[in-house]
Design a protein around this motif. Structure first.
Motif, PDB file in Angstrom:
ATOM      1  N   VAL A 133      13.445  59.130   1.550  1.00 41.18           N
ATOM      2  CA  VAL A 133      12.103  58.564   1.695  1.00 41.18           C
ATOM      3  C   VAL A 133      11.284  58.968   0.471  1.00 41.18           C
ATOM      4  N   GLN A 134      10.821  57.992  -0.268  1.00 43.77           N
ATOM      5  CA  GLN A 134      10.088  58.247  -1.505  1.00 43.77           C
ATOM      6  C   GLN A 134       8.635  58.626  -1.218  1.00 43.77           C
ATOM      7  N   PRO A 135       8.010  59.410  -2.107  1.00 44.01           N
ATOM      8  CA  PRO A 135       6.580  59.704  -1.959  1.00 44.01           C
ATOM      9  C   PRO A 135       5.752  58.419  -2.006  1.00 44.01           C
ATOM     10  N   PRO A 136       4.531  58.448  -1.448  1.00 44.05           N
ATOM     11  CA  PRO A 136       3.714  57.230  -1.380  1.00 44.05           C
ATOM     12  C   PRO A 136       3.421  56.597  -2.738  1.00 44.05           C
ATOM     13  N   ASP A 137       3.400  57.407  -3.821  1.00 41.51           N
ATOM     14  CA  ASP A 137       3.058  56.844  -5.122  1.00 41.51           C
ATOM     15  C   ASP A 137       4.259  56.271  -5.860  1.00 41.51           C
ATOM     16  N   VAL A 138       5.442  56.304  -5.245  1.00 34.41           N
ATOM     17  CA  VAL A 138       6.660  55.765  -5.853  1.00 34.41           C
ATOM     18  C   VAL A 138       7.020  54.443  -5.183  1.00 34.41           C
ATOM     19  N   ILE A 139       7.237  53.407  -5.980  1.00 32.17           N
ATOM     20  CA  ILE A 139       7.676  52.109  -5.452  1.00 32.17           C
ATOM     21  C   ILE A 139       9.177  52.180  -5.211  1.00 32.17           C
ATOM     22  N   ASP A 140       9.586  51.900  -4.001  1.00 33.95           N
ATOM     23  CA  ASP A 140      10.980  52.085  -3.591  1.00 33.95           C
ATOM     24  C   ASP A 140      11.783  50.800  -3.786  1.00 33.95           C
ATOM     25  N   ARG A 158      21.274  49.132  -9.323  1.00 32.85           N
ATOM     26  CA  ARG A 158      21.052  48.262  -8.168  1.00 32.85           C
ATOM     27  C   ARG A 158      19.569  48.306  -7.832  1.00 32.85           C
ATOM     28  N   LEU A 159      18.959  47.118  -7.735  1.00 34.11           N
ATOM     29  CA  LEU A 159      17.551  46.990  -7.360  1.00 34.11           C
ATOM     30  C   LEU A 159      17.464  46.332  -5.986  1.00 34.11           C
ATOM     31  N   CYS A 160      16.822  47.004  -5.037  1.00 32.61           N
ATOM     32  CA  CYS A 160      16.622  46.446  -3.700  1.00 32.61           C
ATOM     33  C   CYS A 160      15.184  45.970  -3.550  1.00 32.61           C
ATOM     34  N   TYR A 161      15.007  44.809  -2.949  1.00 30.24           N
ATOM     35  CA  TYR A 161      13.665  44.250  -2.816  1.00 30.24           C
ATOM     36  C   TYR A 161      13.214  44.140  -1.366  1.00 30.24           C
ATOM     37  N   ALA A 162      13.884  44.858  -0.449  1.00 28.45           N
ATOM     38  CA  ALA A 162      13.536  44.741   0.966  1.00 28.45           C
ATOM     39  C   ALA A 162      12.517  45.769   1.423  1.00 28.45           C
ATOM     40  N   PHE A 163      12.442  46.928   0.745  1.00 27.06           N
ATOM     41  CA  PHE A 163      11.630  48.012   1.278  1.00 27.06           C
ATOM     42  C   PHE A 163      10.280  48.170   0.590  1.00 27.06           C
ATOM     43  N   ALA A 164      10.051  47.455  -0.499  1.00 27.75           N
ATOM     44  CA  ALA A 164       8.726  47.499  -1.117  1.00 27.75           C
ATOM     45  C   ALA A 164       7.700  46.912  -0.144  1.00 27.75           C
ATOM     46  N   GLN A 165       6.445  47.334  -0.311  1.00 21.81           N
ATOM     47  CA  GLN A 165       5.409  46.884   0.628  1.00 21.81           C
ATOM     48  C   GLN A 165       5.140  45.390   0.545  1.00 21.81           C
ATOM     49  N   PRO A 200       5.503  41.523  -2.279  1.00 28.07           N
ATOM     50  CA  PRO A 200       5.982  40.944  -3.533  1.00 28.07           C
ATOM     51  C   PRO A 200       5.223  41.465  -4.744  1.00 28.07           C
ATOM     52  N   ALA A 201       3.914  41.674  -4.603  1.00 26.28           N
ATOM     53  CA  ALA A 201       3.129  42.204  -5.728  1.00 26.28           C
ATOM     54  C   ALA A 201       3.635  43.588  -6.133  1.00 26.28           C
ATOM     55  N   GLN A 202       4.009  44.387  -5.162  1.00 23.43           N
ATOM     56  CA  GLN A 202       4.530  45.715  -5.487  1.00 23.43           C
ATOM     57  C   GLN A 202       5.897  45.619  -6.163  1.00 23.43           C
ATOM     58  N   LEU A 203       6.678  44.603  -5.828  1.00 23.70           N
ATOM     59  CA  LEU A 203       7.954  44.389  -6.514  1.00 23.70           C
ATOM     60  C   LEU A 203       7.714  44.104  -7.997  1.00 23.70           C
ATOM     61  N   THR A 204       6.737  43.254  -8.294  1.00 20.79           N
ATOM     62  CA  THR A 204       6.416  42.962  -9.690  1.00 20.79           C
ATOM     63  C   THR A 204       6.008  44.232 -10.421  1.00 20.79           C
TER      64      THR A 204
END
Length: 478
Positions: free
Chosen positions: A111-118, A454-461, A463-467
């Motif tokens: 589990v990443q810290p809140p300031d890290v985009i997972d 490997r980049l996963c795009y399911a757990f980011a909050q 789409p903007a956070q993915l960018t």
């Protein structure tokens, strides 16, 4: 703001305010905390649970929450655990020694810290999970007659029947064994089908959990390469001949980590080659319910086209629902099913009945297909957003065949780094820049042919956070 970060922030505020209260003094009520901090009842209860777990407060149902007294440090001398080094290495001279390398698995569970985009986790963000449907299913399950009684060892008949229909083809209810999620199913399958010390064929690259399970069972993973059309069947027969392996583990649909879908002609070849070798195919069908909205019709599972019991099928509800709904199915025929049942019953007796009842309520409700449709749209949007951000900032990492073509599913992209770039250095720099990505090395049973991410795009909050995550990665790479 996500629920997880809200809970962490409220817990931090309450922790800082504890000095205002004497030991045993009552804290404000949940309603007062909700109004003061403008948060939900769930956030308050979870924040209190965090403090209770730390020993900072004591919760007394019906009375309230009170500041706890200081913990008394133990004066006992540190235990001497050095004897375990000898005990756990006693079989080191017997090839191959059992070993459990959990690094790849634990990396995905961090589990990443809140300031890290997972961009590392393979689970759905809470906003993508069917939380209301799960809560309703859990409530209905608790009201079912006998919900807390012991279930049949093979699983609830109605749930087994649902899995059989979901897989289709030749699979019947009597072929299905309910298990505690996909990882547990893989463990049972490999321990049941291969003797200690035996080789087991795996895709290269492959899911690190498969490698971890095999090595923990004392098996020797032997890699068979994967390309854009899935497992290289032109090399599969040679691998069986060279090793005399009796088990192949593969992911024919949206393979982890490459995302490849096994080509139609190769599907037939996998079954033909395995049958000729007298071997089982463990089909890890983990991503079937992670198909994207723009995908064409999916190929049937290998198990659906297998009347001869070659395929042992693994299916789980965890990925498309919640990490905590650890309910899945193992499907097999003949003596293999009896072996699977025996090993699972010894390991864990059975899957808890309330969890099975909840799973049955969920998949039987109208909310389930609605959730899958919503999820398919969300995953498509997230994939397109991530690929677009990569095209703008890191186009050299995208493969020649576009990962944005229709037909893909899953939740990840597999990127090859330029020659000479160190993936460990890249992942470390990315984490310092505030984005978590996964290094490729744990996905290979032998030496990798290059450096990968490997980049996963399911757990980011969002789409903007993915960018933003991809932009942070680009800055880290420089």
């Amino acid at each position: 703001m996500g629920e997880r970060s809200s809970v962490a922030e409220l817990a931090a505020i309450l922790r800082a305010e504890l000095n205002r209260y004497s030991v045993g003094e009552k804290l404000p009520s949940s309603r007062a905390l909700m109004e003061r901090h403008q948060v939900s009842p769930v956030t308050v209860s979870r924040a209190i649970a965090v403090l209770a777990a730390e020993g900072a407060v004591v919760s007394r149902p019906g009375a309230g929450v009170f500041r706890a007294g200081p913990r008394v440090a133990s004066a006992a001398a540190p235990a001497d655990l050095s004897w375990q080094e000898v005990a756990l290495s006693a079989e080191a001279g017997q090839p191959p020694a059992r070993s459990t390398d959990s690094s790849g698995v634990l990396s995905a569970l961090t589990v990443q810290p809140p300031d890290v985009i997972d961009l590392n986790s393979g689970y759905l963000h809470p906003s993508l999970q069917p939380e209301r449907a799960l809560a309703a299913a859990l409530a209905r399950a608790g009201r079912r007659p006998g919900a807390w009684e012991r279930p049949p060892v093979d699983g609830l008949p109605e749930l087994r029947a649902w899995f059989a229909r979901d897989i289709g083809g030749h699979v019947s209810t009597s072929d299905v064994l309910v298990c505690a999620g996909g990882q547990s199913a893989l463990t049972t399958a490999l321990r049941s089908l291969a003797a200690t010390g035996a080789p087991v064929l795996v895709e290269s690259p492959t899911y690190p959990g498969t490698l971890a399970v095999a090595r923990a069972a004392g098996l020797r993973p032997v890699p068979v390469p994967v390309d854009a059309d899935g497992l290289r069947t032109d090399l599969l027969a040679d691998a069986f001949d060279a090793t005399r392996a009796r088990v192949l583990v593969c992911q024919p649909l949206f393979q982890n980590p490459t995302g490849a879908v096994l080509a139609p002609e190769r599907r037939r070849e996998v079954l033909r080659i395995a049958r000729a070798a007298g071997a089982f195919v463990v089909e890890d069908d983990f991503a079937r319910r992670l198909v994207h909205a723009d995908a064409p019709p999916l190929p049937a599972p290998l198990a659906a086209d297998d009347p001869d019991g070659v395929v042992v099928h693994v299916r789980s509800l965890t990925k498309p629902s919640s990490p905590s709904l650890r309910v899945g199915a193992l499907t097999a025929r003949g003596p293999a099913l009896a072996r699977l049942r025996a090993v699972q019953s010894v390991d864990s007796f059975f899957v808890p009945r309330p969890l099975q009842e909840t799973a049955l309520e969920l998949v039987s409700s109208p909310a389930w297909p609605r959730h899958l449709r919503t999820l398919a749209e969300a995953l498509r949007e997230r994939r397109q957003t991530t690929v677009a951000a990569l095209r703008r900032t890191l186009p050299e990492l995208l493969p020649d065949s576009s990962p944005d073509r229709p037909g893909l599913g899953g939740y990840h992209l597999w990127l090859r780094l330029p020659e000479g770039m160190d993936e460990a250095a890249v992942t470390a720099a990315a984490l310092r820049a505030g984005v978590a990505v996964t290094a490729g090395r744990p996905y290979f049973a032998a030496e990798p042919p290059g450096s990968f991410l490997r980049l996963c795009y399911a757990f980011a909050q969002s789409p903007a956070q993915l960018t933003e995550g991809v932009e942070r990665l680009a800055r880290a790479i420089g």
